[in-house]
Design a protein around this motif. Structure first.
Motif, short mmCIF file in Angstrom:
data_model
loop_
_atom_site.label_atom_id
_atom_site.label_comp_id
_atom_site.label_asym_id
_atom_site.label_seq_id
_atom_site.Cartn_x
_atom_site.Cartn_y
_atom_site.Cartn_z
N GLU A 121 -2.65 2.82 -15.27
CA GLU A 121 -3.94 2.80 -14.59
C GLU A 121 -4.05 1.65 -13.59
O GLU A 121 -4.57 1.84 -12.49
CB GLU A 121 -5.07 2.69 -15.63
N TYR A 122 -3.57 0.47 -13.97
CA TYR A 122 -3.73 -0.67 -13.06
C TYR A 122 -2.93 -0.50 -11.79
O TYR A 122 -3.24 -1.09 -10.76
CB TYR A 122 -3.35 -1.98 -13.76
N GLU A 123 -1.85 0.35 -11.84
CA GLU A 123 -1.04 0.57 -10.65
C GLU A 123 -1.76 1.39 -9.59
O GLU A 123 -1.34 1.41 -8.43
CB GLU A 123 0.28 1.26 -11.02
N LEU A 124 -2.83 2.06 -9.97
CA LEU A 124 -3.59 2.84 -9.00
C LEU A 124 -4.14 1.97 -7.87
O LEU A 124 -4.36 2.45 -6.75
CB LEU A 124 -4.77 3.56 -9.69
N TYR A 125 -4.37 0.71 -8.15
CA TYR A 125 -5.04 -0.17 -7.19
C TYR A 125 -4.15 -1.31 -6.71
O TYR A 125 -4.63 -2.24 -6.07
CB TYR A 125 -6.33 -0.73 -7.82
N ALA A 126 -2.87 -1.23 -7.03
CA ALA A 126 -1.94 -2.28 -6.59
C ALA A 126 -1.85 -2.27 -5.07
O ALA A 126 -1.72 -1.22 -4.43
CB ALA A 126 -0.56 -2.05 -7.19
N MET B 263 0.83 -1.21 0.00
CA MET B 263 0.00 0.00 0.00
C MET B 263 0.86 1.25 0.00
O MET B 263 0.55 2.24 -0.68
CB MET B 263 -0.91 -0.02 1.23
N ILE B 264 1.95 1.23 0.76
CA ILE B 264 2.85 2.39 0.82
C ILE B 264 3.49 2.63 -0.54
O ILE B 264 3.63 3.78 -0.99
CB ILE B 264 3.93 2.18 1.91
#
Length: 271
Positions: free
Chosen positions: A116-121, A97-98
């Motif tokens: 875009e997918y990294e927004l929710y990693a 999360m950090i």
């Protein structure tokens, strides 16, 4: 060395009334009662209190803690090693999360691009968060611990790849009792793998692959892994010292043995 109830309360942060309640229920009996009629605890009782606090920290109910605690050193070590894994999973989740937070800050500052997918990693439980004005139900609170039990492999993978593992529909642990049953299953798997090593079996043998299949089914209780994620998890068992120490408690070769078996299983059943 013996410690009075006041001493133990001071060092542990557990109130005197709670220590008294533990004594009444038999969860934590004192070592002896002194001539001053005060009760005293020794090292064994202090270790048991530590395990009680660990169990409460991960959300177990008091009546479920007693059966988990054992008096033999071997069982005590296994319980402590399992606690380490659970705490490591939480720590690695927070680390993911950090990383996502840091990447987002850098993007907003114009310092780097962000897919875009990294927004929710790093987010586990996608699509399962309550509405902002929704009151948390008793059922949701009971299952809070089980929903945190996402495997570290999916968290690590999600930070590096758009391909996501999925949580099977309707396949979440329903109670703390399910958690206890889950821990008993994985302990049995580890013991069976230990026996396989001692019997000279190979990771690719049908006997061992049957045990690895049980391990894969145990993982699927939390999420459905891809072949890559399952292989990554096996590598993590070997590379990370916390996992390595836990497996060494069963057998010095277990981490590599399990990893090799998982690699074969991933190629055969998940590719």
């Amino acid at each position: 060395m013996a410690y009075s109830m006041v001493d133990v309360s001071g060092m542990s942060g557990v109130s005197l009334s709670e220590l008294g309640q533990y004594a009444e229920t038999g969860l934590l009996n004192p070592a002896f009662v002194g001539q001053d009629e005060d009760i005293y605890y020794e090292k064994l009782e202090l270790l048991r209190l530590q395990q009680i606090l660990f169990c409460k920290e991960v959300g177990m109910e008091e009546e479920e803690i007693g059966p988990m605690l054992r008096d033999t050193p071997r069982d005590m070590i296994r319980i402590m090693q399992q606690h380490r894994i659970e705490m490591l999973e939480k720590a690695l989740h927070l680390h993911g999360m950090i990383r996502t937070l840091d990447k987002t800050i850098s993007y907003l500052r114009g310092e780097q691009e962000l897919d875009e997918y990294e927004l929710y990693a790093g987010f586990s439980n996608k699509g399962r968060h309550p509405l902002l004005n929704e009151t948390t139900s008793d059922h949701a609170a009971k299952n809070d611990y089980s929903e945190r039990m996402q495997t570290v492999a999916s968290q690590r993978h999600s930070a590096n790849s758009p391909e996501q593992s999925t949580m099977p529909d309707g396949q979440e642990m329903k109670s703390k009792g399910d958690f206890l049953d889950s821990q008993a299953k994985i302990d049995r798997i580890h013991l069976d793998l230990q026996s396989a090593i001692e019997d000279g079996l190979e990771p690719g043998s049908s006997e061992v692959q049957q045990i690895i299949g049980r391990h894969l089914e145990w993982i699927k209780d939390y999420y459905t892994p891809t072949a890559e994620i399952y292989r990554d998890l096996g590598n993590l068992y070997v590379e990370h010292k916390n996992f390595r120490q836990m497996y060494d408690g069963y057998h010095p070769k277990l981490a590599e043995f399990l990893r090799d078996g998982m690699t074969i299983k991933a190629e055969q059943d998940l590719s």
